[in-house]
Enzyme design. Structure first.
Site, short mmCIF file in Angstrom:
data_model
loop_
_atom_site.label_atom_id
_atom_site.label_comp_id
_atom_site.label_asym_id
_atom_site.label_seq_id
_atom_site.Cartn_x
_atom_site.Cartn_y
_atom_site.Cartn_z
N ASN A 65 -27.05 -41.26 -52.88
CA ASN A 65 -28.01 -40.45 -53.63
C ASN A 65 -28.04 -40.85 -55.09
OD1 ASN A 65 -29.14 -38.70 -51.69
ND2 ASN A 65 -27.15 -37.70 -51.51
N ASN A 107 -17.03 -44.45 -51.10
CA ASN A 107 -16.36 -43.16 -51.32
C ASN A 107 -14.85 -43.30 -51.42
OD1 ASN A 107 -18.71 -41.70 -51.48
ND2 ASN A 107 -18.70 -41.10 -49.34
N HIS A 166 -25.21 -45.26 -44.17
CA HIS A 166 -24.93 -44.32 -45.25
C HIS A 166 -25.69 -44.70 -46.51
CE1 HIS A 166 -22.15 -42.58 -48.47
NE2 HIS A 166 -22.92 -41.60 -48.01
N VAL A 172 -25.62 -31.50 -42.21
CA VAL A 172 -24.33 -31.10 -42.77
C VAL A 172 -23.18 -31.88 -42.12
CG1 VAL A 172 -24.10 -29.17 -41.15
CG2 VAL A 172 -22.94 -29.07 -43.35
N GLU A 173 -22.12 -32.12 -42.89
CA GLU A 173 -20.96 -32.87 -42.40
C GLU A 173 -20.08 -31.99 -41.52
OE1 GLU A 173 -20.07 -36.58 -43.84
OE2 GLU A 173 -22.06 -36.05 -43.16
N GLU A 231 -24.38 -48.55 -46.89
CA GLU A 231 -23.29 -48.94 -46.01
C GLU A 231 -23.76 -48.87 -44.55
OE1 GLU A 231 -19.27 -47.46 -48.23
OE2 GLU A 231 -20.60 -45.89 -47.46
N LYS A 258 -23.37 -31.82 -35.59
CA LYS A 258 -23.90 -33.14 -35.23
C LYS A 258 -23.94 -33.30 -33.71
CE LYS A 258 -22.66 -35.34 -39.58
NZ LYS A 258 -23.98 -35.72 -40.08
N SER A 292 -21.03 -39.42 -44.61
CA SER A 292 -20.25 -40.14 -45.61
C SER A 292 -18.76 -40.01 -45.34
CB SER A 292 -20.55 -39.60 -47.02
OG SER A 292 -20.20 -38.23 -47.09
#
Length: 181
Positions: free
Chosen positions: A131, A178, A128, A79-80, A140, A85, A107
């Site tokens: 999907n 993005n 990165h 999860v971001e 990336e 992390k 991302s």
């Protein structure tokens, strides 16, 4: 040319601050998605049964971070959430050997900030994948200020061995693609 790698999939609990960082249900669900994707590929004629069997033979699911000890490269794709992390990197730093490269599939988070949360900022970067990963060719590769040239070159070559096209992206929110969306 694609290279076969031994893959360990270790799915973490959504409560990464708990003492039990890995989750059997998440692991089973993740492995199930991979099996289904491959089975669907066989059904559609995109993947041979032999390719499916070979891919699955190189994949090991685990609920133990210690099983990642022998890995040369770890790709974190949780999860971001910066705190989540950081918790994962702390757990990884306890078991990985010093030469292991760790990358984040983030991302949106700053790679330099993530690198600073590890004991290996020189062997940390962003990779990165887009999907759906098996179908998207572009990847990336994001270098932190601390990422060594050797680490960066290793990651570019790794991405190429997957049959993907690496592009160098700046360590800015959203990287390249993005930001364009």
């Amino acid at each position: 040319q694609k290279t076969a790698y031994e893959i360990y999939q270790c799915d973490w609990s959504s409560d990464v601050c708990s003492s039990d960082l890995v989750d059997d249900r998440a692991l089973d669900a993740g492995l199930g998605r991979i099996r289904k994707f491959l089975a669907d590929g066989v059904t559609r004629g995109k993947v041979t049964p032999e390719q499916q069997a070979t891919t699955l033979s190189h994949l090991t699911g685990t609920t133990s971070v210690a099983d990642l000890r022998s890995c040369d490269l770890v790709i974190e794709a949780i999860v971001e959430n910066l705190d989540a992390k950081r918790a994962i990197y702390a757990a990884l730093d306890e078991v990985l050997h010093d030469s292991t490269i760790v990358v984040s599939n983030t991302s949106s988070l700053c790679i330099m900030e993530l690198a600073a949360a590890t004991r290996r900022p020189d062997r940390f970067a962003g990779v990165h994948f887009f999907n759906p990963v098996p179908l998207m060719k572009l990847v990336e590769v994001i270098r932190a200020l601390t990422t060594t040239q050797q680490t960066y070159d290793t990651l570019l070559e790794f991405v190429r061995t997957l049959g993907k096209e690496p592009i160098s992206a700046p360590d800015r929110p959203g990287f390249i693609v993005n930001r364009l969306l």
